[in-house]
Enzyme design. Structure first.
Site, short mmCIF file in Angstrom:
data_model
loop_
_atom_site.label_atom_id
_atom_site.label_comp_id
_atom_site.label_asym_id
_atom_site.label_seq_id
_atom_site.Cartn_x
_atom_site.Cartn_y
_atom_site.Cartn_z
N SER A 7 0.83 -1.20 0.00
CA SER A 7 0.00 0.00 0.00
C SER A 7 0.86 1.24 0.00
O SER A 7 1.67 1.45 0.92
CB SER A 7 -0.91 0.01 1.23
OG SER A 7 -1.52 1.28 1.38
N HIS A 32 -1.32 -1.23 -4.19
CA HIS A 32 -2.60 -0.90 -3.57
C HIS A 32 -2.65 0.59 -3.28
O HIS A 32 -1.75 1.15 -2.66
CB HIS A 32 -2.76 -1.69 -2.27
CG HIS A 32 -4.10 -1.58 -1.64
ND1 HIS A 32 -5.19 -2.33 -2.05
CD2 HIS A 32 -4.54 -0.82 -0.61
CE1 HIS A 32 -6.24 -2.04 -1.30
NE2 HIS A 32 -5.87 -1.13 -0.42
N ASP A 34 -4.81 3.46 -1.47
CA ASP A 34 -5.85 3.77 -0.50
C ASP A 34 -6.38 5.18 -0.74
O ASP A 34 -5.68 6.16 -0.50
CB ASP A 34 -5.30 3.66 0.92
CG ASP A 34 -5.06 2.22 1.33
OD1 ASP A 34 -6.01 1.43 1.27
OD2 ASP A 34 -3.93 1.90 1.72
N MET A 36 -8.90 7.93 0.40
CA MET A 36 -9.70 8.29 1.57
C MET A 36 -10.20 9.72 1.43
O MET A 36 -9.45 10.60 0.99
CB MET A 36 -8.87 8.16 2.85
CG MET A 36 -8.24 6.79 3.04
SD MET A 36 -7.31 6.71 4.59
CE MET A 36 -6.54 5.10 4.43
N HIS A 65 -8.61 1.23 -3.86
CA HIS A 65 -9.57 0.97 -2.79
C HIS A 65 -10.22 2.29 -2.39
O HIS A 65 -9.58 3.15 -1.77
CB HIS A 65 -8.81 0.34 -1.62
CG HIS A 65 -9.63 0.11 -0.40
ND1 HIS A 65 -9.07 -0.14 0.84
CD2 HIS A 65 -10.98 0.08 -0.21
CE1 HIS A 65 -10.03 -0.29 1.73
NE2 HIS A 65 -11.19 -0.17 1.12
N MET A 67 -12.25 4.37 -0.22
CA MET A 67 -12.86 4.56 1.10
C MET A 67 -13.52 5.94 1.10
O MET A 67 -13.05 6.88 1.75
CB MET A 67 -11.81 4.43 2.20
CG MET A 67 -11.33 3.01 2.40
SD MET A 67 -9.90 2.87 3.50
CE MET A 67 -8.57 3.01 2.30
N MET A 136 -11.55 -5.89 5.56
CA MET A 136 -10.72 -5.02 6.38
C MET A 136 -10.44 -5.72 7.72
O MET A 136 -11.38 -6.13 8.41
CB MET A 136 -11.42 -3.68 6.62
CG MET A 136 -11.58 -2.82 5.38
SD MET A 136 -10.00 -2.38 4.60
CE MET A 136 -9.18 -1.51 5.95
N GLY A 144 -0.66 1.22 9.99
CA GLY A 144 0.07 0.91 11.20
C GLY A 144 -0.73 0.34 12.34
O GLY A 144 -0.22 0.21 13.46
N ASP A 176 -6.70 -6.31 4.36
CA ASP A 176 -5.95 -5.06 4.50
C ASP A 176 -6.00 -4.63 5.96
O ASP A 176 -7.08 -4.42 6.52
CB ASP A 176 -6.60 -3.99 3.61
CG ASP A 176 -5.84 -2.66 3.62
OD1 ASP A 176 -4.85 -2.54 4.36
OD2 ASP A 176 -6.26 -1.75 2.88
N GLY A 177 -4.82 -4.53 6.57
CA GLY A 177 -4.76 -4.04 7.94
C GLY A 177 -4.01 -4.97 8.87
O GLY A 177 -4.40 -6.12 9.04
#
Length: 215
Positions: A7, A32, A34, A36, A65, A67, A136, A144, A176-177
Protein backbone atom coordinates in the site's frame (compact mmCIF):
# COMPACT_ATOMS: atom_id res chain seq x y z
CA UNK A 1 0.92 -18.49 -1.39
CA UNK A 2 -0.87 -15.12 -1.23
CA UNK A 3 0.10 -12.30 -3.55
CA UNK A 4 1.41 -9.09 -1.99
CA UNK A 5 0.09 -5.65 -2.89
CA UNK A 6 2.08 -3.01 -0.98
CA UNK A 7 0.00 0.00 0.00
CA UNK A 8 1.52 3.29 -1.09
CA UNK A 9 -0.19 4.94 1.88
CA UNK A 10 3.03 4.07 3.74
CA UNK A 11 5.38 5.07 0.91
CA UNK A 12 7.43 8.25 0.70
CA UNK A 13 5.16 10.56 -1.29
CA UNK A 14 8.12 12.78 -2.10
CA UNK A 15 9.52 10.03 -4.34
CA UNK A 16 6.43 8.00 -5.11
CA UNK A 17 7.44 6.90 -8.61
CA UNK A 18 10.78 5.63 -7.32
CA UNK A 19 9.07 3.83 -4.44
CA UNK A 20 6.70 2.04 -6.82
CA UNK A 21 9.50 0.99 -9.17
CA UNK A 22 11.61 -0.29 -6.28
CA UNK A 23 8.85 -2.29 -4.62
CA UNK A 24 7.79 -3.89 -7.90
CA UNK A 25 11.41 -4.74 -8.72
CA UNK A 26 11.58 -6.36 -5.28
CA UNK A 27 8.70 -8.71 -6.05
CA UNK A 28 5.39 -6.91 -5.44
CA UNK A 29 2.46 -8.47 -7.30
CA UNK A 30 0.45 -5.25 -7.41
CA UNK A 31 0.19 -1.73 -6.01
CA UNK A 32 -2.60 -0.90 -3.57
CA UNK A 33 -3.89 2.68 -3.58
CA UNK A 34 -5.85 3.77 -0.50
CA UNK A 35 -8.25 6.54 -1.49
CA UNK A 36 -9.70 8.29 1.57
CA UNK A 37 -12.09 11.23 1.53
CA UNK A 38 -11.92 12.51 5.10
CA UNK A 39 -15.63 11.72 5.45
CA UNK A 40 -16.27 7.99 5.28
CA UNK A 41 -12.92 7.60 7.02
CA UNK A 42 -11.17 10.29 9.07
CA UNK A 43 -8.06 10.49 6.90
CA UNK A 44 -7.63 12.34 3.58
CA UNK A 45 -5.22 10.90 1.04
CA UNK A 46 -5.18 11.17 -2.74
CA UNK A 47 -7.42 11.24 -5.78
CA UNK A 48 -7.61 10.17 -9.40
CA UNK A 49 -5.07 12.77 -10.67
CA UNK A 50 -2.33 11.09 -8.59
CA UNK A 51 -3.40 7.66 -9.84
CA UNK A 52 -3.14 8.94 -13.40
CA UNK A 53 0.37 10.29 -12.71
CA UNK A 54 1.70 7.04 -11.26
CA UNK A 55 -0.02 4.75 -13.77
CA UNK A 56 3.09 4.90 -15.97
CA UNK A 57 5.19 3.53 -13.10
CA UNK A 58 2.93 0.61 -12.21
CA UNK A 59 3.81 -2.44 -14.30
CA UNK A 60 1.83 -4.97 -12.26
CA UNK A 61 -1.72 -4.27 -11.03
CA UNK A 62 -3.17 -0.91 -10.01
CA UNK A 63 -5.57 -1.76 -7.18
CA UNK A 64 -7.68 1.23 -6.08
CA UNK A 65 -9.57 0.97 -2.79
CA UNK A 66 -12.18 3.72 -2.54
CA UNK A 67 -12.86 4.56 1.10
CA UNK A 68 -15.27 7.32 0.11
CA UNK A 69 -18.87 8.20 0.83
CA UNK A 70 -19.89 8.67 -2.79
CA UNK A 71 -18.22 5.91 -4.82
CA UNK A 72 -20.69 6.09 -7.70
CA UNK A 73 -19.46 9.60 -8.44
CA UNK A 74 -15.81 8.45 -8.44
CA UNK A 75 -15.50 5.10 -10.18
CA UNK A 76 -15.36 6.49 -13.72
CA UNK A 77 -12.56 8.93 -12.97
CA UNK A 78 -10.46 6.20 -11.37
CA UNK A 79 -11.12 3.84 -14.26
CA UNK A 80 -10.01 6.53 -16.70
CA UNK A 81 -6.95 7.21 -14.52
CA UNK A 82 -5.83 3.62 -15.07
CA UNK A 83 -7.16 1.48 -12.24
CA UNK A 84 -7.22 -2.26 -12.91
CA UNK A 85 -9.29 -3.07 -9.81
CA UNK A 86 -11.76 -0.72 -8.12
CA UNK A 87 -13.05 -1.69 -4.71
CA UNK A 88 -15.97 0.06 -3.02
CA UNK A 89 -17.29 -0.30 0.51
CA UNK A 90 -20.59 -2.09 0.93
CA UNK A 91 -21.40 0.40 3.69
CA UNK A 92 -21.42 3.29 1.18
CA UNK A 93 -23.42 1.77 -1.69
CA UNK A 94 -27.18 2.25 -1.96
CA UNK A 95 -27.35 0.07 -5.08
CA UNK A 96 -24.37 -2.26 -4.85
CA UNK A 97 -25.18 -4.37 -7.91
CA UNK A 98 -25.43 -1.26 -10.07
CA UNK A 99 -22.13 0.09 -8.74
CA UNK A 100 -20.28 -3.17 -9.37
CA UNK A 101 -21.72 -3.50 -12.87
CA UNK A 102 -20.64 0.04 -13.70
CA UNK A 103 -17.08 -0.76 -12.57
CA UNK A 104 -16.99 -3.81 -14.83
CA UNK A 105 -18.55 -1.90 -17.70
CA UNK A 106 -15.64 0.55 -17.41
CA UNK A 107 -13.22 -2.32 -17.98
CA UNK A 108 -12.05 -2.86 -14.39
CA UNK A 109 -12.39 -5.73 -11.96
CA UNK A 110 -14.96 -5.03 -9.24
CA UNK A 111 -14.30 -5.46 -5.54
CA UNK A 112 -16.38 -5.03 -2.39
CA UNK A 113 -14.80 -4.08 0.92
CA UNK A 114 -16.24 -5.02 4.30
CA UNK A 115 -15.38 -3.23 7.53
CA UNK A 116 -14.49 -5.49 10.48
CA UNK A 117 -18.01 -5.37 11.93
CA UNK A 118 -19.82 -5.87 8.59
CA UNK A 119 -21.24 -9.37 7.88
CA UNK A 120 -20.18 -10.86 4.54
CA UNK A 121 -23.66 -12.22 3.82
CA UNK A 122 -24.62 -8.85 2.34
CA UNK A 123 -22.79 -9.75 -0.86
CA UNK A 124 -24.93 -12.84 -1.43
CA UNK A 125 -27.01 -11.34 -4.23
CA UNK A 126 -24.17 -9.63 -6.12
CA UNK A 127 -21.75 -12.55 -6.47
CA UNK A 128 -22.19 -12.63 -10.25
CA UNK A 129 -20.91 -9.04 -10.48
CA UNK A 130 -17.98 -9.56 -8.12
CA UNK A 131 -14.30 -10.30 -8.70
CA UNK A 132 -12.85 -9.69 -5.22
CA UNK A 133 -13.84 -9.26 -1.58
CA UNK A 134 -11.61 -7.10 0.60
CA UNK A 135 -11.99 -7.88 4.28
CA UNK A 136 -10.72 -5.02 6.38
CA UNK A 137 -8.79 -6.46 9.31
CA UNK A 138 -8.54 -3.03 10.96
CA UNK A 139 -10.96 -0.15 11.06
CA UNK A 140 -10.12 1.83 7.91
CA UNK A 141 -8.52 5.24 7.96
CA UNK A 142 -4.93 4.92 9.08
CA UNK A 143 -1.97 2.62 8.53
CA UNK A 144 0.07 0.91 11.20
CA UNK A 145 -2.83 -0.59 13.17
CA UNK A 146 -2.88 -4.07 14.71
CA UNK A 147 -4.91 -6.80 13.01
CA UNK A 148 -8.29 -7.54 14.61
CA UNK A 149 -8.42 -11.34 15.15
CA UNK A 150 -12.22 -11.54 14.80
CA UNK A 151 -11.98 -9.94 11.35
CA UNK A 152 -9.58 -12.66 10.25
CA UNK A 153 -11.94 -15.31 11.62
CA UNK A 154 -14.70 -13.73 9.52
CA UNK A 155 -12.41 -13.93 6.50
CA UNK A 156 -11.95 -17.66 7.03
CA UNK A 157 -15.72 -18.10 7.23
CA UNK A 158 -16.11 -16.09 4.01
CA UNK A 159 -13.63 -18.41 2.32
CA UNK A 160 -15.65 -21.47 3.37
CA UNK A 161 -18.94 -19.89 2.35
CA UNK A 162 -17.70 -18.96 -1.13
CA UNK A 163 -16.64 -22.57 -1.60
CA UNK A 164 -20.07 -23.77 -0.50
CA UNK A 165 -21.88 -21.55 -3.01
CA UNK A 166 -19.48 -22.48 -5.82
CA UNK A 167 -17.95 -19.02 -6.30
CA UNK A 168 -14.52 -19.42 -4.74
CA UNK A 169 -12.72 -19.92 -8.06
CA UNK A 170 -14.24 -16.72 -9.44
CA UNK A 171 -13.82 -14.41 -6.45
CA UNK A 172 -10.51 -13.65 -4.77
CA UNK A 173 -10.14 -12.66 -1.12
CA UNK A 174 -7.96 -9.77 0.00
CA UNK A 175 -7.22 -8.47 3.49
CA UNK A 176 -5.95 -5.06 4.50
CA UNK A 177 -4.76 -4.04 7.94
CA UNK A 178 -2.16 -5.27 10.40
CA UNK A 179 -0.43 -7.54 7.90
CA UNK A 180 3.10 -8.43 9.00
CA UNK A 181 5.39 -11.45 9.26
CA UNK A 182 3.42 -12.80 12.22
CA UNK A 183 -0.09 -12.34 10.83
CA UNK A 184 0.58 -13.23 7.17
CA UNK A 185 0.73 -17.01 7.84
CA UNK A 186 -2.59 -16.77 9.70
CA UNK A 187 -4.11 -14.99 6.72
CA UNK A 188 -2.83 -17.62 4.33
CA UNK A 189 -4.35 -20.33 6.53
CA UNK A 190 -7.68 -18.44 6.41
CA UNK A 191 -7.64 -18.68 2.62
CA UNK A 192 -6.54 -15.15 1.72
CA UNK A 193 -5.32 -14.66 -1.87
CA UNK A 194 -3.95 -11.11 -1.60
CA UNK A 195 -2.22 -9.39 1.30
CA UNK A 196 -2.20 -5.61 1.43
CA UNK A 197 0.81 -4.48 3.44
CA UNK A 198 1.87 -0.91 4.10
CA UNK A 199 4.29 -0.29 6.93
CA UNK A 200 5.42 -3.94 6.89
CA UNK A 201 6.98 -3.20 3.49
CA UNK A 202 7.63 0.51 3.04
CA UNK A 203 8.93 1.09 6.56
CA UNK A 204 11.66 -1.50 6.04
CA UNK A 205 15.10 -0.93 4.55
CA UNK A 206 14.99 -3.98 2.28
CA UNK A 207 11.69 -4.29 0.39
CA UNK A 208 12.47 -7.73 -1.00
CA UNK A 209 13.35 -9.13 2.41
CA UNK A 210 10.21 -7.56 3.86
CA UNK A 211 7.97 -9.21 1.28
CA UNK A 212 9.81 -12.52 1.53
CA UNK A 213 9.04 -12.45 5.26
CA UNK A 214 5.33 -12.10 4.47
CA UNK A 215 5.50 -15.10 2.16
Amino acid sequence: MPKIYPSILSADFGKLSEEIRNVEKSGADGIHVDVMDGHFVPNLTLGAPIVKCIRKDVKTVMDCHLMVSNPDERVEEFAKAGADIITVHIETCNHLQKTLKSIRDLGCKAGVSLNPHTPFEGIKWVLDELDMVLCMTVNPGFGGQSLIPAALEKTAQLNSWLKEVGKRDQISIQIDGGVNAKTAPLAAKAGVDILVAGSAVFNQKDYKAAMDALR
